[in-house]
Design an enzyme around this catalytic site. Structure first.
Site, mmCIF file in Angstrom:
data_model
loop_
_atom_site.group_PDB
_atom_site.id
_atom_site.type_symbol
_atom_site.label_atom_id
_atom_site.label_comp_id
_atom_site.label_asym_id
_atom_site.label_seq_id
_atom_site.Cartn_x
_atom_site.Cartn_y
_atom_site.Cartn_z
ATOM 1 N N CYS A 82 0.837 -1.201 0.000
ATOM 2 C CA CYS A 82 0.000 0.000 0.000
ATOM 3 C C CYS A 82 0.879 1.261 0.000
ATOM 4 O O CYS A 82 1.530 1.544 -0.983
ATOM 5 C CB CYS A 82 -0.986 -0.036 1.171
ATOM 6 S SG CYS A 82 -2.353 1.136 1.030
ATOM 7 N N HIS A 192 -3.407 -5.645 -0.090
ATOM 8 C CA HIS A 192 -2.924 -6.065 1.227
ATOM 9 C C HIS A 192 -2.813 -7.591 1.272
ATOM 10 O O HIS A 192 -3.812 -8.277 1.514
ATOM 11 C CB HIS A 192 -3.875 -5.583 2.322
ATOM 12 C CG HIS A 192 -3.838 -4.109 2.531
ATOM 13 N ND1 HIS A 192 -3.010 -3.507 3.458
ATOM 14 C CD2 HIS A 192 -4.509 -3.112 1.925
ATOM 15 C CE1 HIS A 192 -3.184 -2.198 3.413
ATOM 16 N NE2 HIS A 192 -4.090 -1.933 2.490
ATOM 17 N N GLU A 194 -1.589 -9.434 3.534
ATOM 18 C CA GLU A 194 -1.881 -9.938 4.883
ATOM 19 C C GLU A 194 -3.373 -10.097 5.136
ATOM 20 O O GLU A 194 -3.779 -10.766 6.090
ATOM 21 C CB GLU A 194 -1.260 -9.006 5.934
ATOM 22 C CG GLU A 194 -1.991 -7.708 6.200
ATOM 23 C CD GLU A 194 -1.738 -6.613 5.184
ATOM 24 O OE1 GLU A 194 -2.197 -5.486 5.409
ATOM 25 O OE2 GLU A 194 -1.078 -6.887 4.157
#
Length: 214
Positions: A82, A192, A194
């Site tokens: 990001c 993202h 994660e």
């Protein structure tokens, strides 16, 4: 020596990134740190982040992390997430702020005038939720990930690189935009990993084993 340093500059979901990396690489030493010396000594560096670019750059400077991040992005395996992608570029429309100027290009906002699909559906900004990622090149970090896998996005700005060969993947909202950049030791993504379940965890696992040629 730390295997992976996760750069803490006060912005970003560090806990989620840390937990995801520990899950895919339980034998490695992984540290969340705001100490530039730890970043310099780490074998690999992850720079996550979410929020406003101006605040991001200010916090890097306030914490003495700016030069350490630049060194990492030029000398060792670097994963940007990001803002960790956006900060690499020369400038951003978000606050008209200068980035780290490691990669040529700029960060621009999704233009409201064209946020309409061919069937007339108006799209919201920020771009938030799951979207397909279309791989543009072969890269070790794509190993084991389908070419049109879905990843999770949250962003109002995207990067416009001046080096098209550095585009590692694109997504659509509603037009195509670069959502992953690969250059030498840098791999950076707008989405993202994660938060992206199996595809994201695979990408993070690949990063922990990646030895770039540069």
């Amino acid at each position: 020596m730390i295997d992976i340093a996760i750069v803490d500059y006060g912005m970003g979901n560090l806990r989620s990134v840390h937990k995801a990396l520990e899950h895919v690489a339980p034998t490695l030493s992984i540290a969340v740190t705001s100490d530039p010396n730890v970043v310099r000594k780490a074998k690999r560096v992850v720079v996550p982040g979410q929020g406003a670019m101006r605040n991001c750059i200010q916090e890097l400077e306030t914490r003495g992390m700016r030069e350490a991040v630049i060194e990492a992005a030029t000398h060792k395996p670097y994963l940007g997430i990001c803002l960790g992608l956006q900060m690499l570029f020369k400038e951003s429309e978000e606050g008209n702020v200068q980035g780290l100027n490691i990669l040529p290009g700029k960060v621009v906002r999704f233009p409201a005038a064209v946020m309409i699909t061919p069937d007339g559906q108006k799209l919201k900004v920020p771009h938030m939720g799951w979207n397909q990622v279309y791989q543009a090149i072969k890269h070790p970090l794509w190993e084991g990930i389908p070419e049109d896998a879905r990843f999770y996005f949250v962003h109002s700005y995207y990067v416009k690189t001046l080096v098209e060969t550095s585009i590692a993947a694109q997504s659509q909202y509603p037009f195509s935009f670069a959502c992953a950049i690969a250059q030498d030791n840098i791999f950076a993504v707008q989405f993202h990993p994660e938060k992206s379940q199996s595809a994201g965890l695979t990408l993070l696992s690949n990063f922990t084993k990646w030895t770039p040629n540069f």
